[in-house]
Design an enzyme around this catalytic site. Structure first.
Site, PDB file in Angstrom:
ATOM      1  N   TYR A 191     -14.110   2.533 -18.938  1.00 17.08           N
ATOM      2  CA  TYR A 191     -15.150   2.446 -17.904  1.00 17.08           C
ATOM      3  C   TYR A 191     -15.670   3.832 -17.508  1.00 17.08           C
ATOM      4  O   TYR A 191     -16.843   4.175 -17.705  1.00 17.08           O
ATOM      5  CB  TYR A 191     -14.559   1.700 -16.710  1.00 17.08           C
ATOM      6  CG  TYR A 191     -15.414   1.594 -15.467  1.00 17.08           C
ATOM      7  CD1 TYR A 191     -16.795   1.393 -15.533  1.00 17.08           C
ATOM      8  CD2 TYR A 191     -14.821   1.666 -14.208  1.00 17.08           C
ATOM      9  CE1 TYR A 191     -17.547   1.267 -14.373  1.00 17.08           C
ATOM     10  CE2 TYR A 191     -15.564   1.533 -13.048  1.00 17.08           C
ATOM     11  CZ  TYR A 191     -16.929   1.337 -13.132  1.00 17.08           C
ATOM     12  OH  TYR A 191     -17.679   1.203 -11.991  1.00 17.08           O
TER      13      TYR A 191
ATOM     14  N   GLY B 134     -10.054  -0.004 -23.953  1.00 16.51           N
ATOM     15  CA  GLY B 134     -11.473   0.325 -24.004  1.00 16.51           C
ATOM     16  C   GLY B 134     -12.238  -0.588 -24.941  1.00 16.51           C
ATOM     17  O   GLY B 134     -11.667  -1.464 -25.603  1.00 16.51           O
TER      18      GLY B 134
ATOM     19  N   PHE C 269      -9.161  11.074 -20.226  1.00 16.08           N
ATOM     20  CA  PHE C 269      -9.153   9.804 -19.492  1.00 16.08           C
ATOM     21  C   PHE C 269      -8.155   8.798 -20.051  1.00 16.08           C
ATOM     22  O   PHE C 269      -7.999   7.721 -19.469  1.00 16.08           O
ATOM     23  CB  PHE C 269     -10.551   9.159 -19.541  1.00 16.08           C
ATOM     24  CG  PHE C 269     -11.639   9.991 -18.956  1.00 16.08           C
ATOM     25  CD1 PHE C 269     -11.963   9.907 -17.614  1.00 16.08           C
ATOM     26  CD2 PHE C 269     -12.344  10.887 -19.752  1.00 16.08           C
ATOM     27  CE1 PHE C 269     -12.973  10.684 -17.075  1.00 16.08           C
ATOM     28  CE2 PHE C 269     -13.361  11.668 -19.222  1.00 16.08           C
ATOM     29  CZ  PHE C 269     -13.669  11.573 -17.884  1.00 16.08           C
TER      30      PHE C 269
ATOM     31  N   TYR D 182       2.704   4.448 -12.075  1.00 17.62           N
ATOM     32  CA  TYR D 182       1.362   4.876 -12.483  1.00 17.62           C
ATOM     33  C   TYR D 182       0.976   6.159 -11.762  1.00 17.62           C
ATOM     34  O   TYR D 182       0.594   7.159 -12.386  1.00 17.62           O
ATOM     35  CB  TYR D 182       0.348   3.773 -12.183  1.00 17.62           C
ATOM     36  CG  TYR D 182      -1.075   4.270 -12.082  1.00 17.62           C
ATOM     37  CD1 TYR D 182      -1.722   4.811 -13.191  1.00 17.62           C
ATOM     38  CD2 TYR D 182      -1.766   4.215 -10.867  1.00 17.62           C
ATOM     39  CE1 TYR D 182      -3.022   5.293 -13.088  1.00 17.62           C
ATOM     40  CE2 TYR D 182      -3.066   4.682 -10.768  1.00 17.62           C
ATOM     41  CZ  TYR D 182      -3.689   5.223 -11.874  1.00 17.62           C
ATOM     42  OH  TYR D 182      -4.964   5.696 -11.771  1.00 17.62           O
TER      43      TYR D 182
ATOM     44  N   HIS E 283      -9.556  -5.104 -10.019  1.00 17.24           N
ATOM     45  CA  HIS E 283     -10.296  -4.427  -8.957  1.00 17.24           C
ATOM     46  C   HIS E 283     -11.096  -5.420  -8.116  1.00 17.24           C
ATOM     47  O   HIS E 283     -11.657  -6.388  -8.629  1.00 17.24           O
ATOM     48  CB  HIS E 283     -11.209  -3.365  -9.553  1.00 17.24           C
ATOM     49  CG  HIS E 283     -10.462  -2.251 -10.227  1.00 17.24           C
ATOM     50  ND1 HIS E 283     -11.010  -1.449 -11.188  1.00 17.24           N
ATOM     51  CD2 HIS E 283      -9.178  -1.820 -10.070  1.00 17.24           C
ATOM     52  CE1 HIS E 283     -10.129  -0.564 -11.587  1.00 17.24           C
ATOM     53  NE2 HIS E 283      -9.007  -0.767 -10.923  1.00 17.24           N
TER      54      HIS E 283
END
Length: 323
Positions: free
Chosen positions: A11, A36, A70, A138, A189
């Protein structure tokens, strides 16, 4: 510049790649596509499919000017159940990247970090000087990489910047009208889940806790448009200094409760969003709001799309385009 973007099919990585290309840079994306999507990689970027751990030594050659990193797993809840997965991927992969960058003489690196490293903060808005107390593996893995970057800068002259994201939302619109948005599977999310409920793709939205010490009892978060977030990475590249590791928070400095987010989703979409209250999730702080004054002052960064309605509207359009 010639730039390597690890995790550039995700993202945020794909949006940053798009901005780098628009700015005239040459970009190579390295992504194993475990989370991804190749379709998200902007036209004009070269692509190598592979895992950082396995191929970085061959991919990162001395002709690169910098790396934007990333490539990481990001599900905080999963990290509690599978900590080994996060330490192995997020930390060890980053250490292998640092080894390869040192060997190749590539001395600039921008790192995708997280505000989750602050845990439940003592003060809000949160400055970069706040105590770090990561509530899950995390966040701990991201903080460990921050420490590794600091050591690499001192010992080997790396110019490094860690950008600690608050809640990223929205979709990026390219000059040709294309949109790059969230495609997480499974989605965790709030905004994309609420939009899926509004679109009839989910029956209801689960709210985790309504008894927090906030105005309406639900968690408060700081939301930042993905395009604004991505722009900060280009500014970081321009302003980084050899031998220094700098840390910047990226958020709008405004907090919205989960109930307020759902209300905005209802207003933007014109659809109901049925909700169900469940128990709190372990490790969820009551309020996370950024102080991004350092980024504004030192990077010259200024959010151009600060309203929650704009973020929701862009994400809603992206969802419709996906079908």
């Amino acid at each position: 510049m010639r730039l390597l973007v690890t995790g550039g099919a995700g993202y945020i990585g794909s949006v940053v790649t798009a901005l780098l290309l628009d700015a005239g840079h040459s970009v190579l994306v390295l992504d194993d596509l475990s989370t991804g999507h190749e379709a998200a990689i902007p036209t004009g970027a070269a692509f190598v499919r592979g895992r950082v751990h396995e191929v970085i030594g061959d991919v990162l050659t001395p002709d690169f000017d910098a790396v934007l990193h990333f490539a990481a797993f990001i599900a905080a809840g999963e990290s509690v159940a599978k900590p080994e997965k996060y330490w192995e991927n997020n930390l060890i992969g980053s250490l292998r990247l640092l080894d390869a960058a040192r060997a190749a003489g590539v001395r600039r690196l921008v790192f995708s970090s997280t505000a989750n490293v602050y845990g439940d903060p003592d003060t809000v808005p949160i400055p970069e000087t706040a105590e770090t107390r990561p509530p899950n593996p995390y966040a701990a893995s991201k903080l460990a990489v921050d420490h590794a970057l600091a050591g690499e800068a001192i010992a080997h002259g790396l110019a490094a910047v860690s950008l600690r994201y608050f809640n990223v939302a929205g979709a990026h619109r390219s000059p040709d009208g294309g949109l790059i948005g969230e495609r997480h599977d499974p989605e965790t999310h709030l905004i994309p889940i609420a939009l899926q409920v509004a679109a009839g793709k989910r029956e209801k939205l689960q709210l985790y806790g309504d008894d927090y010490p906030t105005a309406d009892g639900t968690c408060v978060r700081d939301y930042i448009h993905v395009s604004d977030l991505a722009a900060a990475h280009l500014l970081a590249l321009e302003t980084m200094r050899p031998g220094e590791h700098r840390v910047f928070n990226l958020g709008n400095g405004n907090g919205f409760s989960n109930r307020q987010v759902i209300d905005v989703v209802r207003e933007v979409t014109g659809h109901p969003v049925p909700t169900e209250i469940g128990p709190r999730r372990a490790g969820d702080p009551a309020e996370l709001v950024a102080s991004s004054e350092a980024a504004r002052r030192e990077l010259g960064w200024q959010p151009a799309k600060p309203t929650l309605a704009r973020m929701v509207a862009d994400a809603w359009e992206f969802l419709h385009r996906q079908g």
